[in-house]
Design an enzyme around this catalytic site. Sequence first.
Site, short mmCIF file in Angstrom:
data_model
loop_
_atom_site.label_atom_id
_atom_site.label_comp_id
_atom_site.label_asym_id
_atom_site.label_seq_id
_atom_site.Cartn_x
_atom_site.Cartn_y
_atom_site.Cartn_z
N GLU B 59 2.37 11.34 -17.25
CA GLU B 59 2.77 9.90 -18.11
C GLU B 59 2.00 9.31 -18.39
OE1 GLU B 59 0.84 11.00 -15.10
OE2 GLU B 59 2.92 11.04 -13.43
N HIS B 128 0.74 5.88 -3.20
CA HIS B 128 1.73 6.01 -3.20
C HIS B 128 2.36 4.57 -3.47
CE1 HIS B 128 1.82 10.20 -4.59
NE2 HIS B 128 2.23 10.14 -4.80
#
Lengths: 343, 326
Positions: B59, B128
């Site tokens: 990321e 999440h």
Amino acid sequence: MESTQAVFPERYIALPSERKMELLRTMIRIRTFETKVEELFLNKKIPGFVHLYIGEEAIATGVMANLGKEDWITSTHRGHGHAIAKGAQTARMMAELFGRKTGYCKGKGGSMHIADFSVGMLGANGVVGGGFNIAVGAALSAQIRRTNQVAVCFFGDGASNRGTFHEALNLAAIWKLPVLFVNENNQYASTTPVSYGLSAQHVADRAKGYGIEGYTVDGNDVRQVYDAASYLIGRAREGKGPALLECLTYRVKGHYVGDPEKYRTREEVQKMVNERDPIKLFSKVLMEEGTLNDAGLAKLYAEAEEEILAAVAFAESSPYPEPEEALEDLFSFSPKEFPEVIA
Amino acid sequence: MRTITFSEATLEAMREEMRRDPTVFVYGEDIVRQGGIFGQFKGLPEEFGDRIRDVPISETAIVGAALGAALTGTRPVADMHFADFIGVAFDELANQIAKNRYMFGGQANIPLVIRAPDGIINQAAAQHSQSVEGWLQNIPGLIIVAPSSPATAKGLLKSAIRLNDPVIYFEHKVLYPQKGPVPEEEYLTPIGKAEIRRPGRDVTIVTYSLMVQKCEEVATELASEGIDVEIIDLLTLKPFDRATVLESVKKTHRCVVAHEAVVTGGLGAEIAATIQEQAFWWLDAPVLRVGAKNVPIPFSPVLEKFVAPQKDDVRRAVYRVLHREV
């Protein structure tokens, strides 16, 4: 410091004498700029922090001699030398260090954020290891647009311990991006010696983990840097992917101007200055080659001194920005069009 | 008007912008081989070749490289997979992307989009399920948008890609399969402008993303009780459309801000503060905030439901600003 015996095609030796003199001229211009900056900082003419590149000039010089203005570099917090070697104007750099409106960043960046995008210098970076992925992105841009531009990421030994190093090298390797990672191993990450902070013997050893080529050269010998960079940048330009070039050097000055340097001895520093100064070493080479004489060397120093004094005069005579200019440049649109952004 | 899903609407936006401008490209985790978790990238690889790429799990490289690419002549769209993973690349976003234009004195534009699927769905639990716009609210230099429907998803994504500044595009995961009307012809949804979803006299609800439809349902129910709610869909969260919010509050004199993100330090706080600074004398009640309770999103359906803001929370807040019995 020991360097691995990397052997690259000997391209330095074939350079015309003007190009060789140009290398020395760049190194002397950087040294003169930095020496003046140190003096100005100690005299409280320059605010903030400054990190000097003294003793490391051969690296920026040797690498940049292989790049054009259309190529990009990302720099570190020790970025003055990179900017000068990439073609930035010392007057506008000095004005930035003075916090003036005429500086490259209009007084918003200072030493740690020196940049000249017009010559491909995509900025110094106050975050150690912040440049890796920016360079990867620039190389990706070249690949997407199918140009033959390359990106070079300069970084220190300390930055090679950041996670960004890992992600950037892996991504650059799998996509064969045109990027060269140039490590300036100056033996200290701020106060922490490489002998303590680096798990590998050499930063270049880490290249193996990414399946790319990694080399260690004497970063105080501009000829070695030039030859290595020439070969590796050429490969990157041909689409053969990234490489890691470790240039062993020594940070002659403290981490920042004013650093009490309790982590090393004066003797250690003096020995390096006496024996390994990249400008002295290269001047001697050029004299032995017959390219340079004492008068020629004196002339280079005099010209550099004149340039840097003019840069200081430009900076000192430049206005400060208006305080309200602090609200400009955040976005491409003006705060007047979109007042909610700033207000 | 035809109806398509939110997911298809984003796909159309990508396809149209990639056809229009060869410097637009998109990359992220699992978007080529998988087509995106919600199918939102399906079909792009066949048409655009290496302009859509799978990225390894990296990321910081995804977000950091977007900056380098944006500075050097391309318009990258980077997919975060889940908005929660912005945390992995926080330095790239907060210290590099957001500051680059400013600290270098405006030397270059930064035309990039970070797509960030967010919100609570299917007991995805603490890492999440988040709505993380609050993390980014405090950083000058970022534009933040959050569509609430297929039409706004398409229009905002196209505007975001064309803007010469960094845009964080939050797309709620529950919205992907939902269908809605989307014009066939090309259009853009302006950045910085809110839309009034439902005009009303009695109470203003300022909301965005998935909460818009929940608030609309509450408003319909309250209408049968004679309460006329105005709903403002912000669409752009930073900078939010102050003019529309203040004008509405000056009309209704009452305001509830509703979002799925945690209340503490959230966008609701910023909006409530702005209203009291600029419309205090028009208010007949304190501005109330509705949002998630101040804990991470828990796993068990029972716990998740308790923590997430529900329609009943919105309804109760409306009653309270009307000084009615809850």
